[in-house]
Design a protein around this motif. Structure first.
Motif, PDB file in Angstrom:
ATOM      1  N   PRO A   1       0.809  -1.225   0.000  1.00  0.00           N
ATOM      2  CA  PRO A   1       0.000   0.000   0.000  1.00  0.00           C
ATOM      3  C   PRO A   1       0.839   1.269   0.000  1.00  0.00           C
ATOM      4  CG  PRO A   1      -0.902  -1.599   1.530  1.00  0.00           C
ATOM      5  CD  PRO A   1       0.427  -2.130   1.090  1.00  0.00           C
ATOM      6  N   GLU A   2       1.994   1.236   0.632  1.00  0.00           N
ATOM      7  CA  GLU A   2       2.847   2.422   0.667  1.00  0.00           C
ATOM      8  C   GLU A   2       3.515   2.662  -0.683  1.00  0.00           C
ATOM      9  OE1 GLU A   2       5.630   2.162   3.828  1.00  0.00           O
ATOM     10  OE2 GLU A   2       4.142   1.607   5.331  1.00  0.00           O
ATOM     11  N   MET A   3       3.947   1.565  -1.349  1.00  0.00           N
ATOM     12  CA  MET A   3       4.686   1.717  -2.598  1.00  0.00           C
ATOM     13  C   MET A   3       3.793   1.836  -3.819  1.00  0.00           C
ATOM     14  SD  MET A   3       7.985  -0.738  -2.109  1.00  0.00           S
ATOM     15  CE  MET A   3       7.037  -2.185  -1.684  1.00  0.00           C
ATOM     16  N   LEU A   4       2.547   1.336  -3.729  1.00  0.00           N
ATOM     17  CA  LEU A   4       1.630   1.399  -4.863  1.00  0.00           C
ATOM     18  C   LEU A   4       0.365   2.193  -4.542  1.00  0.00           C
ATOM     19  CD1 LEU A   4       1.836  -2.212  -6.325  1.00  0.00           C
ATOM     20  CD2 LEU A   4       2.902  -0.145  -7.194  1.00  0.00           C
ATOM     21  N   GLY A   5       0.388   2.931  -3.468  1.00  0.00           N
ATOM     22  CA  GLY A   5      -0.761   3.752  -3.102  1.00  0.00           C
ATOM     23  C   GLY A   5      -0.878   4.977  -3.973  1.00  0.00           C
ATOM     24  N   SER A   6      -1.909   5.765  -3.740  1.00  0.00           N
ATOM     25  CA  SER A   6      -2.203   6.913  -4.595  1.00  0.00           C
ATOM     26  C   SER A   6      -1.136   7.994  -4.516  1.00  0.00           C
ATOM     27  CB  SER A   6      -3.568   7.501  -4.213  1.00  0.00           C
ATOM     28  OG  SER A   6      -3.575   7.853  -2.835  1.00  0.00           O
ATOM     29  N   THR A   7      -0.350   8.037  -3.435  1.00  0.00           N
ATOM     30  CA  THR A   7       0.664   9.081  -3.294  1.00  0.00           C
ATOM     31  C   THR A   7       2.075   8.583  -3.584  1.00  0.00           C
ATOM     32  OG1 THR A   7       0.900   8.595  -0.927  1.00  0.00           O
ATOM     33  CG2 THR A   7      -0.717  10.271  -1.558  1.00  0.00           C
ATOM     34  N   ALA A   8       2.230   7.310  -3.918  1.00  0.00           N
ATOM     35  CA  ALA A   8       3.559   6.754  -4.144  1.00  0.00           C
ATOM     36  C   ALA A   8       4.181   7.341  -5.406  1.00  0.00           C
ATOM     37  CB  ALA A   8       3.476   5.234  -4.268  1.00  0.00           C
ATOM     38  N   GLU A   9       5.488   7.555  -5.379  1.00  0.00           N
ATOM     39  CA  GLU A   9       6.210   8.107  -6.510  1.00  0.00           C
ATOM     40  C   GLU A   9       6.967   6.999  -7.243  1.00  0.00           C
ATOM     41  OE1 GLU A   9       8.743  11.170  -5.128  1.00  0.00           O
ATOM     42  OE2 GLU A   9       7.116  12.495  -4.483  1.00  0.00           O
ATOM     43  N   PRO A  10       7.227   7.201  -8.561  1.00  0.00           N
ATOM     44  CA  PRO A  10       7.963   6.188  -9.317  1.00  0.00           C
ATOM     45  C   PRO A  10       9.377   5.993  -8.763  1.00  0.00           C
ATOM     46  CG  PRO A  10       6.875   7.760 -10.782  1.00  0.00           C
ATOM     47  CD  PRO A  10       6.761   8.316  -9.400  1.00  0.00           C
ATOM     48  N   PHE A  11       9.972   4.855  -9.090  1.00  0.00           N
ATOM     49  CA  PHE A  11      11.342   4.573  -8.680  1.00  0.00           C
ATOM     50  C   PHE A  11      12.324   5.254  -9.633  1.00  0.00           C
ATOM     51  CE2 PHE A  11       8.906   1.286  -6.658  1.00  0.00           C
ATOM     52  CZ  PHE A  11       9.585   1.007  -5.482  1.00  0.00           C
ATOM     53  N   ASP A  12      13.549   5.420  -9.166  1.00  0.00           N
ATOM     54  CA  ASP A  12      14.614   6.034  -9.960  1.00  0.00           C
ATOM     55  C   ASP A  12      15.214   4.992 -10.889  1.00  0.00           C
ATOM     56  OD1 ASP A  12      16.707   7.541 -10.951  1.00  0.00           O
ATOM     57  OD2 ASP A  12      17.966   7.252  -9.180  1.00  0.00           O
ATOM     58  N   LEU A  13      14.461   4.636 -11.928  1.00  0.00           N
ATOM     59  CA  LEU A  13      14.897   3.610 -12.875  1.00  0.00           C
ATOM     60  C   LEU A  13      14.584   4.080 -14.292  1.00  0.00           C
ATOM     61  CD1 LEU A  13      13.445   0.467 -11.047  1.00  0.00           C
ATOM     62  CD2 LEU A  13      15.855   1.149 -11.110  1.00  0.00           C
ATOM     63  N   GLN A  14      15.546   3.906 -15.187  1.00  0.00           N
ATOM     64  CA  GLN A  14      15.361   4.286 -16.585  1.00  0.00           C
ATOM     65  C   GLN A  14      15.892   3.184 -17.492  1.00  0.00           C
ATOM     66  OE1 GLN A  14      17.786   6.718 -14.856  1.00  0.00           O
ATOM     67  NE2 GLN A  14      15.945   7.227 -13.675  1.00  0.00           N
ATOM     68  N   PHE A  15      15.256   3.031 -18.658  1.00  0.00           N
ATOM     69  CA  PHE A  15      15.746   2.095 -19.664  1.00  0.00           C
ATOM     70  C   PHE A  15      15.249   2.512 -21.037  1.00  0.00           C
ATOM     71  CE2 PHE A  15      11.704   0.289 -18.228  1.00  0.00           C
ATOM     72  CZ  PHE A  15      11.079  -0.097 -19.401  1.00  0.00           C
ATOM     73  N   THR A  16      15.823   1.896 -22.065  1.00  0.00           N
ATOM     74  CA  THR A  16      15.454   2.182 -23.446  1.00  0.00           C
ATOM     75  C   THR A  16      14.959   0.897 -24.092  1.00  0.00           C
ATOM     76  OG1 THR A  16      17.200   3.856 -23.575  1.00  0.00           O
ATOM     77  CG2 THR A  16      16.239   3.108 -25.653  1.00  0.00           C
ATOM     78  N   THR A  17      13.784   0.943 -24.727  1.00  0.00           N
ATOM     79  CA  THR A  17      13.224  -0.236 -25.375  1.00  0.00           C
ATOM     80  C   THR A  17      13.919  -0.471 -26.721  1.00  0.00           C
ATOM     81  OG1 THR A  17      11.510   0.998 -26.545  1.00  0.00           O
ATOM     82  CG2 THR A  17      10.997   0.274 -24.295  1.00  0.00           C
ATOM     83  N   PRO A  18      13.794  -1.664 -27.299  1.00  0.00           N
ATOM     84  CA  PRO A  18      14.438  -1.936 -28.593  1.00  0.00           C
ATOM     85  C   PRO A  18      14.021  -0.995 -29.707  1.00  0.00           C
ATOM     86  CG  PRO A  18      13.807  -3.997 -27.544  1.00  0.00           C
ATOM     87  CD  PRO A  18      13.213  -2.890 -26.715  1.00  0.00           C
ATOM     88  N   ASP A  19      12.811  -0.423 -29.612  1.00  0.00           N
ATOM     89  CA  ASP A  19      12.383   0.504 -30.659  1.00  0.00           C
ATOM     90  C   ASP A  19      12.826   1.942 -30.390  1.00  0.00           C
ATOM     91  OD1 ASP A  19      10.728   1.360 -28.623  1.00  0.00           O
ATOM     92  OD2 ASP A  19       8.850   0.788 -29.606  1.00  0.00           O
ATOM     93  N   GLY A  20      13.639   2.144 -29.332  1.00  0.00           N
ATOM     94  CA  GLY A  20      14.195   3.469 -29.057  1.00  0.00           C
ATOM     95  C   GLY A  20      13.406   4.309 -28.072  1.00  0.00           C
ATOM     96  N   THR A  21      12.321   3.784 -27.512  1.00  0.00           N
ATOM     97  CA  THR A  21      11.522   4.550 -26.545  1.00  0.00           C
ATOM     98  C   THR A  21      12.275   4.676 -25.228  1.00  0.00           C
ATOM     99  OG1 THR A  21       9.459   3.726 -27.527  1.00  0.00           O
ATOM    100  CG2 THR A  21       9.324   4.649 -25.302  1.00  0.00           C
ATOM    101  N   GLU A  22      12.390   5.903 -24.726  1.00  0.00           N
ATOM    102  CA  GLU A  22      13.045   6.160 -23.443  1.00  0.00           C
ATOM    103  C   GLU A  22      12.000   6.095 -22.324  1.00  0.00           C
ATOM    104  OE1 GLU A  22      16.237   6.529 -22.913  1.00  0.00           O
ATOM    105  OE2 GLU A  22      16.855   6.554 -25.022  1.00  0.00           O
ATOM    106  N   VAL A  23      12.233   5.248 -21.343  1.00  0.00           N
ATOM    107  CA  VAL A  23      11.295   5.057 -20.236  1.00  0.00           C
ATOM    108  C   VAL A  23      11.950   5.514 -18.947  1.00  0.00           C
ATOM    109  CG1 VAL A  23       9.907   3.383 -18.948  1.00  0.00           C
ATOM    110  CG2 VAL A  23      10.246   3.096 -21.420  1.00  0.00           C
ATOM    111  N   ASP A  24      11.241   6.352 -18.197  1.00  0.00           N
ATOM    112  CA  ASP A  24      11.771   6.877 -16.940  1.00  0.00           C
ATOM    113  C   ASP A  24      10.731   6.665 -15.843  1.00  0.00           C
ATOM    114  OD1 ASP A  24      13.251   8.129 -15.008  1.00  0.00           O
ATOM    115  OD2 ASP A  24      13.154  10.135 -15.886  1.00  0.00           O
ATOM    116  N   GLY A  25      11.206   6.383 -14.622  1.00  0.00           N
ATOM    117  CA  GLY A  25      10.301   6.255 -13.488  1.00  0.00           C
ATOM    118  C   GLY A  25       9.503   4.973 -13.468  1.00  0.00           C
ATOM    119  N   ALA A  26      10.141   3.849 -13.803  1.00  0.00           N
ATOM    120  CA  ALA A  26       9.429   2.570 -13.786  1.00  0.00           C
ATOM    121  C   ALA A  26       9.181   2.118 -12.352  1.00  0.00           C
ATOM    122  CB  ALA A  26      10.230   1.503 -14.533  1.00  0.00           C
ATOM    123  N   PHE A  27       7.979   1.584 -12.094  1.00  0.00           N
ATOM    124  CA  PHE A  27       7.658   1.014 -10.784  1.00  0.00           C
ATOM    125  C   PHE A  27       8.156  -0.428 -10.672  1.00  0.00           C
ATOM    126  CE2 PHE A  27       4.831   4.558 -10.310  1.00  0.00           C
ATOM    127  CZ  PHE A  27       4.767   4.755  -8.938  1.00  0.00           C
TER     128      PHE A  27
END
Length: 463
Positions: free
Chosen positions: A296-322
């Protein structure tokens, strides 16, 4: 030992398999037509069923991310949503002429399509049996390392030490204060030509890495609590003694393994929500209670994304993955009887999926939708396969669950697949089990290939 490729040339695809593939394709086509006709005539009930699905998904989200009393409302919503779906189907049967008969026809077509599809995609193993006849290999000096506490004491409960003596296998107990890696290296120094591990997935991965380093085969003995690696390898997790048959008249399989940095893993590496939970001291002794308290703390309404970034094979930049999970071969995701399992350990690819959202609530809703197969419709769900992958963070480090082991690792994290790099000894029966697991990966392309008399690409197993 020689290698046997369980791939059939176009001429060896049997007439029986071709006929089954044709029947499966016909049943699939009839099923599609019947479903569309049924839905068009019962549009109102379809809308009601979709409303029930929405309520069930929302209830599942509250059940996971909220504390009491909202968690109780979430459970109620999940039940109510399911009941609405069932009632909509029953009402459609009542209002439609011969509705129950039509539903029965749909069920029959579904069953026929499923059974014939899988039967068509299972290769003929008689040729392999012939090739393997009399071609057995037994280690001259096998060493089995046993964790006596793993799986609630399975080593003692199933008499694995006694079974090892019967097979002429040397055993080493992982006692308190001993280093597992050093025990494996000592076994190699003592002349071992085969290493086995009776324990959980983390221990399996470590001992397997030593076996790979010295190019000797590895035996997985299912003495852990969950043993996901053994499950996806096709071993019986409820019969550790049976898995020890791999030390006697064994067949060698070549399967993939993966690495994150210089650390090997046989299952997966999780980042984000799960990786944070496994860092807690209470997790080992109280997994469910710890997860229930932290989610509930990590997936609740006030929880913020984690400091994680990656790039998909098609070049999409993803930031703040849970959540990010990188696996040694892809897992089955979504509604399926073998969800969260891998149908093959020989695809030569990493399986990657990640979820990014603006809040924990959005992430939880997307995870709930994935349970009913709706995740592909959302751009925040990322799922793909690749040979190499990188995860970054601005902080320079990230919590990671590597085959269930809690680690704090420096970033960027570089993942790689190593095709057919792990030599595993298995009982002969495992070959057919592995083939049947791969046959669950039903696709129109594979069925068309068999119907034409050619072999699907993923039918090859190297032994």
């Amino acid at each position: 030992m020689g290698r046997v490729h369980m791939a059939m040339t176009p001429s060896t695809v049997t007439a029986r398999r071709r006929l089954l593939a044709i029947l499966a394709l016909v049943a699939d086509l009839l099923l599609l037509v019947a479903v569309l006709a049924f839905l068009l005539r019962n549009g109102v009930q379809l809308v009601i069923a979709l409303m029930g699905l929405a309520i069930a998904v929302a209830g599942g989200w509250w059940m996971v991310t909220e504390k009491m009393p909202r968690r109780g409302f979430g459970v109620a919503g999940l039940v109510v949503g399911f009941l609405i779906i069932v009632l909509a189907i029953l009402n459609a049967a009542k209002t439609s002429e011969q509705g129950l008969v039509k539903i029965a026809v749909l069920a029959a077509l579904f069953a026929v399509a499923g059974v014939t599809s899988r039967a068509a995609l299972v290769p003929d193993l008689h040729a392999v049996d012939t090739r393997l006849a009399g071609d057995r290999w037994r280690p001259k000096h096998a060493v089995l390392i046993c964790n006596p506490w793993s799986g609630g004491g399975k080593v003692k409960k199933f008499g694995l030490l006694e079974r090892a003596r019967e097979l002429g296998v040397e055993t080493v107990l992982l006692d308190h204060g001993l280093d597992l890696e050093q025990l494996a290296r000592d076994a190699i120094a003592g002349g071992a030509d085969c290493l086995g591990m009776a324990g959980g997935d983390g221990s399996q991965a470590l001992v397997a890495s030593i076996a790979i380093e010295h190019n000797i085969p590895f035996v997985c003995v299912t003495a852990g609590t969950r043993n996901h690696f053994a499950l996806d390898l096709g071993l019986d997790r409820e019969d550790p003694r049976g898995s020890m048959d791999a030390f006697h008249d064994a067949v060698e399989r070549r399967i993939d393994y993966a690495t994150v940095g210089d650390r090997l893993f046989v299952n997966n590496v999780s980042l984000g929500v799960y990786a944070t939970i496994v860092q807690q001291d209470s997790y080992r002794d109280a997994k469910r209670e710890t997860s229930r308290a932290l989610l509930p703390e990590m997936l609740g309404s006030t929880a913020e994304p984690f400091d994680l970034q990656f790039t998909t094979p098609d070049g999409t930049e993803v930031d703040g993955a849970f959540l990010i999970m990188v696996s040694n071969n892809p897992y089955v995701l979504g509604p399926s009887v073998d969800v969260s399992q891998r149908r093959s350990l020989e695809t030569g690819t990493l399986g990657v999926f990640g979820v990014n959202a603006d809040s924990g609530a959005e992430a939880a809703r997307l995870m709930a939708a994935s349970a009913v197969g709706l995740h592909d419709l959302d751009p925040r769900w990322h799922e793909f396969t690749c040979g190499a992958f990188e995860v970054r963070s601005r902080a320079g480090s990230a919590f990671a669950g590597v085959d269930g082991e809690a680690l704090d690792m420096p970033t960027p994290l570089t993942f790689r697949i190593h095709p057919r790099g792990l030599r595993v000894l298995v009982p002969e029966s495992n070959l057919e089990i592995a083939a049947r697991r791969r046959a669950r990966n039903v696709s129109v392309g594979a069925l068309l290939a068999v119907a034409r008399g050619t072999t699907p690409v993923d039918e090859t197993v190297e032994v």
